[in-house]
Scaffold this motif. Structure first.
Motif, short mmCIF file in Angstrom:
data_model
loop_
_atom_site.label_atom_id
_atom_site.label_comp_id
_atom_site.label_asym_id
_atom_site.label_seq_id
_atom_site.Cartn_x
_atom_site.Cartn_y
_atom_site.Cartn_z
N PRO A 1 -6.83 15.20 7.35
CA PRO A 1 -6.51 16.58 7.75
C PRO A 1 -6.29 17.51 6.56
CG PRO A 1 -5.29 15.05 9.10
CD PRO A 1 -5.96 14.23 8.04
N ALA B 1 -5.88 16.06 12.75
CA ALA B 1 -4.75 15.13 12.69
C ALA B 1 -4.44 14.56 14.07
CB ALA B 1 -3.52 15.83 12.12
N GLN C 1 -7.03 11.81 15.12
CA GLN C 1 -7.19 10.60 14.31
C GLN C 1 -6.68 9.33 14.96
OE1 GLN C 1 -5.89 11.73 10.16
NE2 GLN C 1 -7.80 10.65 9.76
N ILE D 1 1.48 18.59 10.43
CA ILE D 1 0.42 17.79 9.82
C ILE D 1 1.02 16.69 8.94
CG2 ILE D 1 -1.50 17.86 8.16
CD1 ILE D 1 -2.12 20.67 9.22
N MET E 1 0.35 12.70 9.25
CA MET E 1 -0.24 11.97 8.12
C MET E 1 0.70 10.86 7.65
SD MET E 1 -2.30 14.69 5.69
CE MET E 1 -0.80 15.49 5.11
#
Length: 440
Positions: free
Chosen positions: A17, A60, A63, A309, A313
Motif C-alpha cells: 500500500p 491495504a 491484501q 494503512i 501493514m
C-alpha cells in the motif's frame, strides 16, 4: 498495545500500500510538474494526497482476503482511536485557528516589521535569516513565513544590488529552522505524538542539531555581507501590541506549558487585541479561525488514513519485514538513527510535504527506535529535522516553489545558496558518527 505484543511474521508484500501511494503521488507530481504542467498549479499538488492515500488504503484492505471487511475496519478504528492520534488531531485544529486569527489580526506583519526595524543595512541578508528563524518559530509555519518575508527580501535585494537567490535563500533557510523548532508547527506535533515524547524534550534534542547549523549559516551570511553594499531597509509600520502574543506564546512553549494552553492563550490574545486595535471585527475574527481550521483538514484526513494503512501493514507483517531489512543493513544504535533519517528523507522526497512524510514514517520510526534503543525524543527530532532538510532543498516543494514564484526566479537558482539545510544535514551526520564512536 495488543499489536505490539503479538508480532506478525515478516511479509514484505504487506508494504505494497505505501508503495502504491508513493508511485501514484510521486508519479503524478513528476508528470504535472515537468511533463504536462497545469497552468497556475504546482505539479505536486494537482493530485490530492488524500486521493493517493485513499487508493492505497483500498489496496491495504484487499491484501488479506482471509480477514473480513469489518475486521479490517475494527483494526483501523483501534489505530485511529489511539490517544496520540486523537491529541494530534485536536492540536491540528487549534493550530489552524491560531494561525487564522493571528494572520487576520495583523500579528504576522507586525512581528516581521518590528524585527526588520532593528536590522542594520550592512547586515540585511543575515538579518533576514535571523528574522525568518524567529517568525517561523513563533508562527509554526515555514510557508507563511516565506509568504510574508520573501517580498521584502526581493525588494531589499533589488534596491541594494544584492544577489536575489541568496537573499531569498536566507529567508527559506530561516523559515525551515523555525518550522523545525516551533512548538506549534504541524511537523513538531506529528513528530512528538507519533513517537510519544514531550515537545520540550524534542525541542532540546533538536536544538543540538539546528543551533550549530544556524550559527554557521549566520557566519557565512555575515562574511558574504561584508563584500556587499549596505541595503536601505527603510522604516516599517508595526503594532507592538499585535506582535506581543507571538512572543508570549513562544515563552510559554519554551517553559514547558501544555500545548493546548499555549495555543488557547494565543487565540484569545489575538482575538481580543484584533478587536481592540480595530484590525478585525467580530465576524472577521470568527471567519479567520474557521479558515485556519479548514486549512488543517487535509492534514487531519491524511493522519487518519495513514494511521489506518499503518495498522493494516503492521498487522500484515510489513513493519516486521522492514525491521528485518534494517537489522541486516544497519548495525547498532547509530544504524537505527541513520535508518530513521533516510526513511524520512525518502518519504519527503516522494511526497514533497514534510508533515505527510512524518505522519507516514512515524509509526515505522517508532518500531525502529524501540528495536535499537533510541530515545523517543531523539527519533522525534530525527523525523522533524530530516524532513526539514529534504523539504528545504527539493525544488518542487511548496517552500521553494512559493519563494521562487514571489521573487520571479527559478527554484533551482535558490538551491546553491540554501546554506542552512545543507549545514543541518552535516550536523545530523556528525551527530550519528559521534554516536558510533561512543558505541566503540
Amino acid at each position: 498495545m495488543e499489536q505490539a505484543a503479538k508480532q506478525p511474521p515478516a511479509r514484505a508484500m504487506a508494504l505494497l500500500p505505501i508503495l502504491v501511494f508513493l508511485v501514484l503521488y510521486l508519479g503524478a507530481g513528476i508528470w504535472y510538474e515537468y511533463i504536462a504542467p497545469v497552468e497556475g498549479q504546482m505539479g505536486f499538488y494537482v493530485m490530492s494526497v488524500v486521493v493517493a492515500f485513499g487508493l492505497a488504503l483500498i489496496v491495504a484492505f484487499m491484501q488479506n482476503r482471509q480477514r473480513l471487511f469489518v475486521e479490517n475496519i475494527q483494526l483501523c478504528a483501534r489505530s485511529i482511536g489511539d490517544v496520540n492520534i486523537t491529541i494530534m488531531l485536536f492540536i491540528f485544529l487549534m493550530a489552524g485557528a491560531f494561525s487564522g486569527i493571528a494572520k487576520a489580526a495583523g500579528g504576522v506583519e507586525s512581528t516581521a516589521h518590528l524585527l526588520l526595524n532593528f536590522v542594520p543595512g550592512t547586515l540585511a541578508v543575515p538579518g533576514l535569516f535571523l528574522i525568518a528563524c524567529l517568525i517561523s518559530m513563533s508562527m509554526g509555519t515555514s510557508v507563511g513565513t516565506i509568504t510574508v518575508l520573501v517580498p521584502i527580501a526581493a525588494s531589499v535585494a533589488q534596491n541594494a544590488g544584492l544577489s536575489l537567490p541568496l537573499t531569498v535563500a536566507s529567508v527559506v533557510g530561516g523559515a525551515m529552522f523555525g518550522d523545525n523548532l516551533s512548538f506549534i508547527s504541524d511537523t513538531t506535533i506529528a513528530a512528538t505524538r507519533t513517537q510519544g515524547t514531550r515537545m520540550q524534550d524534542k525541542f532540546y534534542a533538536n536544538l543540538k542539531l539546528a543551533l550549530p547549523a544556524a550559527l554557521i549559516t549566520l557566519a557565512v551570511l555575515f562574511f558574504l555581507s561584508l563584500s556587499s553594499d549596505a541595503a536601505d531597509l527603510g522604516q516599517f509600520d508595526y503594532s507592538l501590541l499585535l506582535a506581543l502574543p507571538y512572543f508570549i506564546v513562544l515563552i510559554m512553549a519554551l517553559t514547558g506549558r501544555n500545548v493546548f494552553l499555549v495555543l488557547g492563550t494565543g487565540i484569545v490574545l489575538f482575538f481580543v487585541l484584533g478587536l481592540a486595535t480595530g484590525t478585525t471585527d467580530l465576524s472577521q475574527a470568527f471567519s479567520a479561525m474557521g479558515t485556519g481550521t479548514n486549512g488543517m483538514f487535509e492534514t487531519m484526513i491524511v493522519t487518519i488514513l495513514a494511521a489506518s494503512i499503518s495498522a493494516l501493514m503492521r498487522d500484515g507483517g510489513g513493519f516486521a519485514a522492514l525491521l528485518a531489512f534494517i537489522r541486516q543493513h544497519f548495525k547498532g544504535r547509530s544504524g537505527g538513527r541513520l535508518g530513521i533519517g533516510l526513511l524520512t528523507i525518502l518519504m519527503d522526497v516522494a511526497t514533497a510535504n514534510n508533515t505527510v512524510a512524518i505522519v507516514v514514517a512515524g509509526p515505522i520510526a517508532k518500531n525502529i527506535s524501540e528495536e535499537y534503543g533510541i530515545e523517543p525524543r531523539e527519533s522525534a527530532s530525527l523525523l522533524d529535522t530530516c524532513s526539514c532538510i529534504a523539504q528545504g532543498i527539493i525544488p518542487y516543494g511548496a517552500q521553494l516553489l512559493i519563494a521562487s514564484a514571489i521573487a520571479g526566479i527559478t527554484s533551482l537558482s535558490i538551491i546553491p545558496y540554501l546554506f542552512y539545510p545543507f549545514f543541518l544535514a552535516i550536523a545530523v551526520l556528525v551527530w550519528i558518527a559521534m554516536d558510533t564512536q561512543k558505541n566503540h
